[in-house]
Enzyme design. Sequence first.
Site, PDB file in Angstrom:
ATOM      1  N   ASP A  13       0.811  -1.224   0.000  1.00 32.67           N
ATOM      2  CA  ASP A  13       0.000   0.000   0.000  1.00 32.67           C
ATOM      3  C   ASP A  13       0.842   1.270   0.000  1.00 32.67           C
ATOM      4  O   ASP A  13       0.433   2.303   0.540  1.00 32.67           O
ATOM      5  CB  ASP A  13      -0.963   0.016   1.207  1.00 32.67           C
ATOM      6  CG  ASP A  13      -1.872  -1.190   1.205  1.00 32.67           C
ATOM      7  OD1 ASP A  13      -2.241  -1.636   0.099  1.00 32.67           O
ATOM      8  OD2 ASP A  13      -2.199  -1.696   2.290  1.00 32.67           O
ATOM      9  N   LYS A  16       1.757   2.246  -5.161  1.00 33.76           N
ATOM     10  CA  LYS A  16       2.282   1.737  -6.433  1.00 33.76           C
ATOM     11  C   LYS A  16       1.367   2.073  -7.605  1.00 33.76           C
ATOM     12  O   LYS A  16       1.814   2.524  -8.657  1.00 33.76           O
ATOM     13  CB  LYS A  16       2.456   0.210  -6.341  1.00 33.76           C
ATOM     14  CG  LYS A  16       3.444  -0.229  -5.278  1.00 33.76           C
ATOM     15  CD  LYS A  16       3.466  -1.727  -5.098  1.00 33.76           C
ATOM     16  CE  LYS A  16       2.253  -2.319  -4.421  1.00 33.76           C
ATOM     17  NZ  LYS A  16       2.092  -2.000  -2.998  1.00 33.76           N
ATOM     18  N   VAL A 297      -8.776  -3.083  -0.197  1.00 32.08           N
ATOM     19  CA  VAL A 297      -9.496  -4.313  -0.543  1.00 32.08           C
ATOM     20  C   VAL A 297     -10.445  -4.721   0.579  1.00 32.08           C
ATOM     21  O   VAL A 297     -11.611  -5.006   0.355  1.00 32.08           O
ATOM     22  CB  VAL A 297      -8.496  -5.473  -0.812  1.00 32.08           C
ATOM     23  CG1 VAL A 297      -9.220  -6.789  -1.004  1.00 32.08           C
ATOM     24  CG2 VAL A 297      -7.663  -5.158  -2.039  1.00 32.08           C
ATOM     25  N   ARG A 300      -9.889  -2.893   6.140  1.00 33.75           N
ATOM     26  CA  ARG A 300      -9.327  -3.023   7.484  1.00 33.75           C
ATOM     27  C   ARG A 300      -8.474  -1.807   7.833  1.00 33.75           C
ATOM     28  O   ARG A 300      -7.847  -1.211   6.969  1.00 33.75           O
ATOM     29  CB  ARG A 300      -8.415  -4.263   7.564  1.00 33.75           C
ATOM     30  CG  ARG A 300      -9.164  -5.562   7.554  1.00 33.75           C
ATOM     31  CD  ARG A 300      -8.210  -6.744   7.652  1.00 33.75           C
ATOM     32  NE  ARG A 300      -7.383  -6.893   6.450  1.00 33.75           N
ATOM     33  CZ  ARG A 300      -6.452  -7.819   6.310  1.00 33.75           C
ATOM     34  NH1 ARG A 300      -6.200  -8.662   7.287  1.00 33.75           N
ATOM     35  NH2 ARG A 300      -5.766  -7.927   5.196  1.00 33.75           N
ATOM     36  N   ARG A 302      -5.358   0.143   8.731  1.00 32.19           N
ATOM     37  CA  ARG A 302      -3.931  -0.145   8.579  1.00 32.19           C
ATOM     38  C   ARG A 302      -3.223   0.306   9.847  1.00 32.19           C
ATOM     39  O   ARG A 302      -3.517   1.370  10.376  1.00 32.19           O
ATOM     40  CB  ARG A 302      -3.358   0.598   7.369  1.00 32.19           C
ATOM     41  CG  ARG A 302      -3.915   0.101   6.045  1.00 32.19           C
ATOM     42  CD  ARG A 302      -3.270   0.834   4.875  1.00 32.19           C
ATOM     43  NE  ARG A 302      -3.860   0.435   3.603  1.00 32.19           N
ATOM     44  CZ  ARG A 302      -4.066   1.273   2.573  1.00 32.19           C
ATOM     45  NH1 ARG A 302      -3.745   2.542   2.676  1.00 32.19           N
ATOM     46  NH2 ARG A 302      -4.597   0.833   1.466  1.00 32.19           N
ATOM     47  N   VAL A 409       2.507  14.309  -3.233  1.00 37.24           N
ATOM     48  CA  VAL A 409       1.956  15.182  -2.180  1.00 37.24           C
ATOM     49  C   VAL A 409       0.433  15.104  -2.103  1.00 37.24           C
ATOM     50  O   VAL A 409      -0.217  15.974  -1.525  1.00 37.24           O
ATOM     51  CB  VAL A 409       2.418  16.648  -2.378  1.00 37.24           C
ATOM     52  CG1 VAL A 409       3.913  16.775  -2.147  1.00 37.24           C
ATOM     53  CG2 VAL A 409       2.045  17.176  -3.758  1.00 37.24           C
TER      54      VAL A 409
HETATM   55  P1  GDP Z   1      -0.826   0.464  -3.560  1.00 36.13           P
HETATM   56  O1  GDP Z   1      -1.449  -0.814  -3.126  1.00 36.13           O
HETATM   57  O2  GDP Z   1       0.653   0.480  -3.338  1.00 36.13           O
HETATM   58  O3  GDP Z   1      -1.176   0.857  -4.970  1.00 36.13           O
HETATM   59  O4  GDP Z   1      -1.411   1.579  -2.588  1.00 36.13           O
HETATM   60  P2  GDP Z   1      -2.953   1.728  -2.128  1.00 36.13           P
HETATM   61  O5  GDP Z   1      -3.751   2.238  -3.260  1.00 36.13           O
HETATM   62  O6  GDP Z   1      -3.423   0.494  -1.464  1.00 36.13           O
HETATM   63  O7  GDP Z   1      -2.804   2.789  -0.961  1.00 36.13           O
HETATM   64  C1  GDP Z   1      -2.314   4.064  -1.186  1.00 36.13           C
HETATM   65  C2  GDP Z   1      -3.391   5.064  -0.727  1.00 36.13           C
HETATM   66  O8  GDP Z   1      -2.809   6.344  -0.592  1.00 36.13           O
HETATM   67  C3  GDP Z   1      -4.500   5.237  -1.741  1.00 36.13           C
HETATM   68  O9  GDP Z   1      -5.686   5.530  -1.046  1.00 36.13           O
HETATM   69  C4  GDP Z   1      -4.046   6.436  -2.565  1.00 36.13           C
HETATM   70  O10 GDP Z   1      -5.134   7.133  -3.162  1.00 36.13           O
HETATM   71  C5  GDP Z   1      -3.395   7.269  -1.512  1.00 36.13           C
HETATM   72  N1  GDP Z   1      -2.263   8.096  -1.953  1.00 36.13           N
HETATM   73  C6  GDP Z   1      -1.295   7.793  -2.864  1.00 36.13           C
HETATM   74  N2  GDP Z   1      -0.360   8.758  -2.891  1.00 36.13           N
HETATM   75  C7  GDP Z   1      -0.728   9.673  -1.970  1.00 36.13           C
HETATM   76  C8  GDP Z   1      -0.133  10.890  -1.499  1.00 36.13           C
HETATM   77  O11 GDP Z   1       0.936  11.310  -1.913  1.00 36.13           O
HETATM   78  N3  GDP Z   1      -0.815  11.561  -0.516  1.00 36.13           N
HETATM   79  C9  GDP Z   1      -1.972  11.116   0.000  1.00 36.13           C
HETATM   80  N4  GDP Z   1      -2.545  11.835   0.954  1.00 36.13           N
HETATM   81  N5  GDP Z   1      -2.562   9.979  -0.415  1.00 36.13           N
HETATM   82  C10 GDP Z   1      -1.929   9.258  -1.377  1.00 36.13           C
HETATM   83  P1  IMO Z   2      -0.975  -4.070  -2.327  1.00 32.12           P
HETATM   84  O1  IMO Z   2      -0.538  -4.584  -3.678  1.00 32.12           O
HETATM   85  C1  IMO Z   2      -0.979  -4.640   2.006  1.00 32.12           C
HETATM   86  C2  IMO Z   2      -1.037  -8.807   3.444  1.00 32.12           C
HETATM   87  C3  IMO Z   2      -2.278  -9.286   4.143  1.00 32.12           C
HETATM   88  C4  IMO Z   2      -1.663 -10.311   5.072  1.00 32.12           C
HETATM   89  C5  IMO Z   2      -0.557 -10.928   4.233  1.00 32.12           C
HETATM   90  C6  IMO Z   2      -0.953 -12.220   3.536  1.00 32.12           C
HETATM   91  O2  IMO Z   2      -2.273  -3.338  -2.353  1.00 32.12           O
HETATM   92  O3  IMO Z   2       0.142  -3.329  -1.662  1.00 32.12           O
HETATM   93  P2  IMO Z   2      -2.518 -12.816   1.462  1.00 32.12           P
HETATM   94  O4  IMO Z   2      -3.965 -12.555   1.220  1.00 32.12           O
HETATM   95  O5  IMO Z   2      -1.601 -12.241   0.437  1.00 32.12           O
HETATM   96  O6  IMO Z   2      -2.226 -14.277   1.714  1.00 32.12           O
HETATM   97  O7  IMO Z   2      -2.196 -12.074   2.867  1.00 32.12           O
HETATM   98  O8  IMO Z   2      -0.224  -9.958   3.257  1.00 32.12           O
HETATM   99  N1  IMO Z   2      -1.267  -8.225   2.088  1.00 32.12           N
HETATM  100  C7  IMO Z   2      -1.204  -6.916   1.816  1.00 32.12           C
HETATM  101  N2  IMO Z   2      -1.014  -5.852   2.621  1.00 32.12           N
HETATM  102  N3  IMO Z   2      -1.115  -4.468   0.674  1.00 32.12           N
HETATM  103  C8  IMO Z   2      -1.284  -5.524  -0.151  1.00 32.12           C
HETATM  104  O9  IMO Z   2      -1.295  -5.417  -1.491  1.00 32.12           O
HETATM  105  C9  IMO Z   2      -1.377  -6.816   0.411  1.00 32.12           C
HETATM  106  N4  IMO Z   2      -1.579  -8.060  -0.093  1.00 32.12           N
HETATM  107  C10 IMO Z   2      -1.496  -8.898   0.946  1.00 32.12           C
HETATM  108  O10 IMO Z   2      -2.904  -8.247   4.844  1.00 32.12           O
HETATM  109  O11 IMO Z   2      -1.058  -9.664   6.161  1.00 32.12           O
HETATM  110 MG    MG Z   3      -2.927  -1.495  -1.823  1.00 31.97          MG
END
Ligand code: GDP
Ligand code: IMO
Ligand code: MG
Length: 422
Positions: A13, A16, A297, A300, A302, A409
């Site tokens: 998270d 990416k 997803v 929960r 974080r 940002v």
């Molecule tokens: P990923 O799984 O690595 O693609 O990341 P996620 O989408 O799960 O989580 C990143 C969260 O941070 C999302 O809700 C984005 O919209 C948000 N986000 C991404 N970059 C920024 C940022 O620079 N600032 C803030 N405030 N939110 C961001």
């Molecule tokens: P993105 O790509 C954050 C965590 C789960 C759990 C562990 C194993 O959005 O960054 P799984 O279902 O893969 O067997 O769960 O890994 N987990 C993640 N945490 N971001 C994710 O994906 C995750 N994908 C799995 O919460 O601790």
């Molecule tokens: Mg994510």
Amino acid sequence: MKVDVLLGLQWGDEGKGKVVDVLTPRYNVVARFQGGPNAGHTLEFEGQHYVLRSIPSGIFQHNQVNVIGNGVVLDPVLFMEEATDLEKSGVDIKKILKISRKAHLIMPTHRVLDAANERLKGDGKIGTTGKGIGPTYTDKISRNGLRVGDIDNNFNEKYLTAKNRHLALLKALGESPDVSELEARWMQGIDFIKQFDIIDSEFYINKQLAAGKSVLCEGAQGSMLDVDFGSYPFVTSSSTVCAGACTGLGVAPSKVGEVFGIFKAYCTRVGSGPFPTELFDETGAEIRRIGHEYGAVTGRERRCGWIDLVALRYTIMLNGVTQLIMMKSDVLDGFETIKACDAYEVNGLVTRDFPYSIEEGITPVYTEIKGWNTPMSHLTSEDQFPQEFKDYIAFLEEKLGVPITIVSVGPDREQTIIRNMK
Ligand code: GDP
Ligand code: IMO
Ligand code: MG
């Protein structure tokens, strides 16, 4: 041409999806190499908000080909829902998405097994996303898996063999689930997948490179969730590190170019497992509130904490990171003081190297940094950065040994500041 790889350096998270979307116009192909719908990659642009799970984050920039690689595990039902939503928003997905024949299929019984495994672990449960990831990769490695390429090759028989095997395992665990409804929907998903361009993606990617086309590989999860190097057993079941891009797409290590390592200005983790810099106090709750730190997803909460430079140096080393990308800097805009963990104290000894186990006895050693206390979400170039933020960047670059070339940002595509990118 070489492939560039973008991956998370923390526990997932990191942002990416957002950065892949921003960088996509520089590439011809965007490819996912591991993970499955456990991922939730968020994109925001033009007032729209999308969460992608199995489909690469290059899907919205129109002209690029997106590939689901052999290292990915695909749930036909979730894929059908995700792709249908994208079609409704005007993405011509059948034209621009290709799927590897060698990607493994997540079956309904994999999800039941995922839940059963978690129950068996009791208090030691991993806190998985419940998407059947572990059992699907287990079947892949134990040579019992079902692949996309099997769909037009004696599929029903292969499906039944795999399902009956799962039901026998579940029976031994005292469970006899009725999966008939799930199965009917799953078969609809299989029919849906048939409409896509199913390819030998290793040949496709390598031919693109040979023809001078550029490829960006999109990681899922984060390096601290890697099955070999993460906080085992509280990890996911795939290789989330850079080497995973080689096995998950069929590209040779010599073909890897830039490695973008992405991290938050602080740190988060979802699910169970150790997290040395976790904050259980008001500061942690404040970071969660300002950063909207809830799973994309599962919804929960974080867990939140300060940035962990010991873990970051470890994952930078494992991945051979050439450029760093710092996300969510704006979340720390209002803090008087920011902390960064530059070492761990383990049984009275201070170490800057990541230890074998971080389960117990780790005390983070923090460096305090003066906060910038200035809103940054509206900034558009680095010369507008407050001095204290410039100092924070310089501090991180010095401690991590790699330049930070992109700073984010805010969640929107536009809220991205490109510095001295190669
Ligand atoms: P990923 O799984 O690595 O693609 O990341 P996620 O989408 O799960 O989580 C990143 C969260 O941070 C999302 O809700 C984005 O919209 C948000 N986000 C991404 N970059 C920024 C940022 O620079 N600032 C803030 N405030 N939110 C961001
Ligand atoms: P993105 O790509 C954050 C965590 C789960 C759990 C562990 C194993 O959005 O960054 P799984 O279902 O893969 O067997 O769960 O890994 N987990 C993640 N945490 N971001 C994710 O994906 C995750 N994908 C799995 O919460 O601790
Ligand atoms: Mg994510």
